[in-house]
Write an enzyme that holds these catalytic residues in place. Structure first.
Site, PDB file in Angstrom:
ATOM      1  N   GLU A   1       0.831  -1.212   0.000  1.00  0.00           N
ATOM      2  CA  GLU A   1       0.000   0.000   0.000  1.00  0.00           C
ATOM      3  C   GLU A   1       0.864   1.261   0.000  1.00  0.00           C
ATOM      4  O   GLU A   1       0.546   2.249  -0.654  1.00  0.00           O
ATOM      5  CB  GLU A   1      -0.950   0.017   1.203  1.00  0.00           C
TER       6      GLU A   1
ATOM      7  N   GLN B   1       0.820   6.938  -5.234  1.00  0.00           N
ATOM      8  CA  GLN B   1       1.350   7.764  -6.348  1.00  0.00           C
ATOM      9  C   GLN B   1       2.172   6.972  -7.349  1.00  0.00           C
ATOM     10  O   GLN B   1       2.956   7.542  -8.091  1.00  0.00           O
ATOM     11  CB  GLN B   1       2.260   8.902  -5.847  1.00  0.00           C
TER      12      GLN B   1
ATOM     13  N   TYR C   1       9.280   9.795  -3.924  1.00  0.00           N
ATOM     14  CA  TYR C   1       8.600  10.060  -2.641  1.00  0.00           C
ATOM     15  C   TYR C   1       9.294   9.292  -1.514  1.00  0.00           C
ATOM     16  O   TYR C   1       8.724   8.412  -0.871  1.00  0.00           O
ATOM     17  CB  TYR C   1       7.109   9.697  -2.717  1.00  0.00           C
TER      18      TYR C   1
ATOM     19  N   TYR D   1      -6.337   6.238   4.700  1.00  0.00           N
ATOM     20  CA  TYR D   1      -6.507   5.271   3.608  1.00  0.00           C
ATOM     21  C   TYR D   1      -5.747   3.968   3.890  1.00  0.00           C
ATOM     22  O   TYR D   1      -6.312   2.875   3.842  1.00  0.00           O
ATOM     23  CB  TYR D   1      -6.034   5.877   2.278  1.00  0.00           C
TER      24      TYR D   1
ATOM     25  N   ASP E   1      -9.443   6.272  -1.418  1.00  0.00           N
ATOM     26  CA  ASP E   1      -8.418   7.021  -2.153  1.00  0.00           C
ATOM     27  C   ASP E   1      -9.032   7.594  -3.429  1.00  0.00           C
ATOM     28  O   ASP E   1     -10.264   7.554  -3.616  1.00  0.00           O
ATOM     29  CB  ASP E   1      -7.206   6.115  -2.468  1.00  0.00           C
TER      30      ASP E   1
ATOM     31  N   CYS F   1     -13.456   1.366 -13.874  1.00  0.00           N
ATOM     32  CA  CYS F   1     -13.903   2.769 -13.797  1.00  0.00           C
ATOM     33  C   CYS F   1     -12.660   3.657 -13.796  1.00  0.00           C
ATOM     34  O   CYS F   1     -12.369   4.383 -12.857  1.00  0.00           O
ATOM     35  CB  CYS F   1     -14.742   2.985 -12.541  1.00  0.00           C
TER      36      CYS F   1
ATOM     37  N   THR G   1       5.782  17.004  -6.991  1.00  0.00           N
ATOM     38  CA  THR G   1       4.359  17.350  -6.917  1.00  0.00           C
ATOM     39  C   THR G   1       4.134  18.863  -6.994  1.00  0.00           C
ATOM     40  O   THR G   1       3.277  19.319  -7.750  1.00  0.00           O
ATOM     41  CB  THR G   1       3.757  16.803  -5.597  1.00  0.00           C
TER      42      THR G   1
HETATM   43  S1  SF4 Z   1     -20.840   2.200 -15.017  1.00  0.00           S
HETATM   44 FE1  SF4 Z   1     -19.086   3.273 -15.860  1.00  0.00          FE
HETATM   45  S2  SF4 Z   1     -18.986   5.241 -14.793  1.00  0.00           S
HETATM   46 FE2  SF4 Z   1     -20.361   3.875 -13.645  1.00  0.00          FE
HETATM   47  S3  SF4 Z   1     -19.053   2.971 -12.080  1.00  0.00           S
HETATM   48 FE3  SF4 Z   1     -19.084   1.574 -13.810  1.00  0.00          FE
HETATM   49  S4  SF4 Z   1     -17.321   2.134 -15.103  1.00  0.00           S
HETATM   50 FE4  SF4 Z   1     -17.709   3.811 -13.642  1.00  0.00          FE
END
Ligand code: SF4
Length: 359
Positions: free
Chosen positions: A49, A54, A94, A132, A150, A204, A310
Site C-alpha cells: 500500500e 502515487q 517520494y 486510507y 483514495d 472505472c 508534486t
Molecule cells: S458504469 Fe461506468 S462510470 Fe459507472 S461505475 Fe461503472 S465504469 Fe464507472
C-alpha cells in the site's frame, strides 16, 4: 449535502447498499494476480500500500519483491542501515515513504513487541500511515469494516452517484467514508475494500471508463446521465513552483563528487551532485566551481533536464567538469560504483545517462 437532497438521499443510499452484492462476486472472478495478494500478512500488505501511493502497479511489482528479499520481515527493516533502505527505494520516488516505513517498523518492534498492531487506531498512529492505508490494512488483514478511500474509490463513488462535488474536499471524503462504513459486508471486509480499489483501477478508470464491463452499470447514475467522462470534479490546481539549478558533475580520474542532502525537506538524506540555485553559463560555472575548492578544467559537456515533483519543478543545467583535486567538502565515489553504492534520486541519476550533450 444539497446535492444529496437534489438527487434524493434515498437513491444514493440504495446505490451504496447495492455495492457488496455486485462487487464481491465480480472481484472474486476478476482480481488481478498481484504479488502482494498472495497472503494477508500485514507487513506485505502495508509495504504494497505504501509503495502503490502515487505509483503504478507495474512499477511497484519489481520493487516490492526486491524490498522483501532485502528486508523479509519487520525486524529486518527496523534494524537495517537507513541508507540501505533508501537504496532499495531508489527510483521509486517520494522517499519519505521509505523513511517512514522504517520509523514505523521500529515503533512496531519497540511498542508492539514486533507484532503488527490490529486495531485501526493503533495502525493509524504508526508513522507514514494515513486513514486510507490504515483502512486498507485493517480491512484486508484483520477483517474490520474500515473503508480505504483514495482517488480510485472517490472516482467510482462520484460517478455511481453522479456527484459533481470536488473529490479533493475533505467533506466529500468524509461523506463517502461514512456511506461505505454503513454497508461493509461482515466476513468479506478485505475483499470488499479490494473490490472497490480494483474497480477503480481496471474498469472505472480515469479516462474512458469501461461501463459495458462494469458490475455497477445497471445502478450507476453517471452512466445513466452520460456524465462519466466529466467526473470526478476536482478543485483547480495551483501552478507548480519553478526552481532553476546549476548542477556540477565534478570528476577526478575515475571518481565523481557527491554530497548528502539535508536531513529535512525534499529528498532528505539522499545523495546529490553538488548544485547551486540559478542557471549559469559555462564560464560562470567554472568560476563557481573554484568557490567549492576544486581546481577545474573547462567543462566537457552540459545537459539540460527538468525534473517534476508534486509542487516544484527543477530546471537544471549540469556541467561536466574534470578537476585536478578532490576537496574533502565532497565524497568522491568511483563512477562505476555510483549506482550500486549510494541512493541517488532520479532527479540526479538522469545525469549519469550517456546521451546527448552540448559544448
Ligand atoms: S458504469 Fe461506468 S462510470 Fe459507472 S461505475 Fe461503472 S465504469 Fe464507472
Amino acid at each position: 449535502m444539497k446535492e444529496f437532497f437534489r438527487k434524493g438521499l434515498f437513491a444514493v443510499q440504495n446505490i451504496y447498499k447495492a455495492l457488496p452484492v455486485r462487487l464481491l462476486p465480480w472481484f472474486r472472478e476478476n482480481a488481478r494476480d498481484l504479488p502482494w495478494r498472495k497472503d494477508k500478512n500485514p507487513y506485505r500488505v502495508w509495504l504494497s500500500e505504501i509503495m502503490l501511493q502515487q505509483t503504478r502497479v507495474e512499477a511497484v511489482r519489481g520493487y516490492f519483491l526486491q524490498f522483501l528479499e532485502a528486508f523479509p520481515h519487520i525486524r529486518a527493516l527496523a534494524e537495517a542501515d537507513p541508507d540501505a533502505v533508501l537504496k532499495k527505494w531508489e527510483g521509486l520516488g517520494y522517499y519519505s515513504r521509505a523513511r517512514n516505513l522504517q520509523k514505523a517498523a521500529k515503533v512496531i518492534m519497540e511498542v508492539h513487541d514486533g507484532k503488527f498492531p490490529e486495531t485501526y487506531a493503533e495502525i493509524l498512529a504508526l508513522p507514514g500511515i494515513g486513514a486510507y492505508t490504515a483502512g486498507a490494512i485493517s480491512s484486508i488483514c484483520f477483517e474490520k469494516p474500515t473503508p480505504a478511500v483514495d482517488g480510485n474509490v472517490l472516482r467510482v463513488t462520484a460517478r455511481m452517484t453522479d456527484s459533481h462535488s470536488p473529490i479533493d474536499l475533505p467533506a466529500v471524503k468524509k461523506e463517502v467514508t461514512g456511506n461505505l462504513e454503513k454497508i461493509y459486508p461482515a466476513g468479506s471486509c478485505g475483499d470488499f475494500t479490494q473490490s472497490l480499489m480494483e474497480l477503480g483501477a481496471t474498469v472505472c478508470t480515469p479516462k474512458s471508463p469501461h461501463c459495458t464491463a462494469c458490475p455497477l452499470s445497471d445502478i450507476c447514475l453517471a452512466k445513466k446521465h452520460g456524465t462519466a467522462a466529466v467526473l470526478p470534479k476536482k478543485t483547480p490546481k495551483k501552478q507548480r513552483r519553478k526552481e532553476e539549478k546549476t548542477v556540477f558533475f565534478f570528476t577526478c580520474g575515475d571518481k565523481v563528487a557527491v554530497q548528502k542532502r539535508n536531513a529535512e525537506g525534499l529528498l532528505a538524506n539522499l545523495w546529490e551532485f553538488p548544485n547551486i540555485p540559478d542557471v549559469l553559463s559555462a564560464d560562470a560555472a567554472v568560476k563557481a566551481a573554484t568557490a567549492f575548492g576544486v581546481l577545474p578544467d573547462a567543462p566537457t559537456k552540459a545537459k539540460e533536464r527538468i525534473h517534476i515533483f508534486t509542487h516544484i519543478e527543477w530546471h537544471m543545467t549540469c556541467y561536466y567538469i574534470p578537476c585536478r583535486n578532490t576537496p574533502s567538502c565532497f565524497v568522491w565515489v568511483k563512477q562505476d560504483e555510483l549506482s550500486q553504492s549510494i541512493a541517488l534520486p532520479t532527479a540526479f541519476k538522469m545525469f549519469l545517462e550517456d546521451d546527448d550533450d552540448r559544448i
